[in-house]
Motif scaffolding. Sequence first.
Motif: not given
Length: 331
Positions: A184-202
């Motif tokens: 659970g995170a807010w931008q930009p951390n949530s966006g960074e998480a999805m960049k680091r883990v391809p296929g991760a999504k909200p």
Amino acid sequence: MISLLPSSGIKNIARMAVLAAGFCFTMAAEAAAPLKIGYSDWPGWVAWQVAIEKGWFKEAGVDVKFDWFDYSASMNAFSAGKIDAVTVTNGDALVTAAGGAKNVMIIVTDYSNGNDMIVGKPGIKSLKDLKGKKIGLELGLVEHLLLLNGLQKAGLKESDVTLVNTPTNETPQALASGDLAAIGAWQPNSGEAMKRVPGAKPIYTSADEPGLIYDVLTVSPASLSSRRADWEKVVKVWAKVVDYINDPKTQPDAVKIMAARVGIKPEAYLPLLKGTRLLTLDEGKAIMVKADGFKSLYGSSKIVDDFNVKNAIYKKPQDLNKAIDPTLVSK
């Protein structure tokens, strides 16, 4: 001329005159000092940068100094009395007050409209898929409340998952480690998480519950009392800020200013802005009406207050009548 007062009386009058002069000097100095506002990296607060660079506070006849902080540092500065006001979530305004730094919310700048997220790793398609799994988030902050609200809607309880206390700025690497099913995170951390883990999504965001996370400008009671006319001018400047950002003709310039403040390109900043629902004064006025539920700042804050007490973030419920002043947006 011969004085009819004893010497002690003359000394007392002189002393009173000196004290009165000192008091007037102090009051004048306070009136002359700029209002100090702490702000940090969230689109609804970076928006103030537009007014700063356009000189709108000077035009409004109010001297304001904005100090840039990391989010938690801004709250610490306010608690230490180094600034007069701070930009925070309504929930964190209550936490700050419970810690001894009383404050009064005078503007609802925005509500999170998608920037706060529960991000699932590949294969996690919904909140129901989290049953029996580990979720990394910062316990007691807004993402914790966001998750609980989502779990309830999905027919799950907090006990159905395992929460791992994870600092928000460490959630991207925590998800990438493979130990967690979601963060659970807010931008930009949530966006960074999805960049680091391809296929991760909200799988659940603040857009699913508008009003769960309101963002505000909150002021110390002493400053609001002594400089109320100046704070009313600040409120009016906010109206210009929202109009300038929302107008298609001026939005590109506004986004350029905001992006420069946080050091990214305008095209990268625009999606972050779209995940934040900026509020006009009229919209803020409608939200600052007493009512139950997330459509009211009072109702939303009551839900957060209950959450904070239940999770032992603080012991006693806060007085929302003292924590919110809706009158400045009504001027």
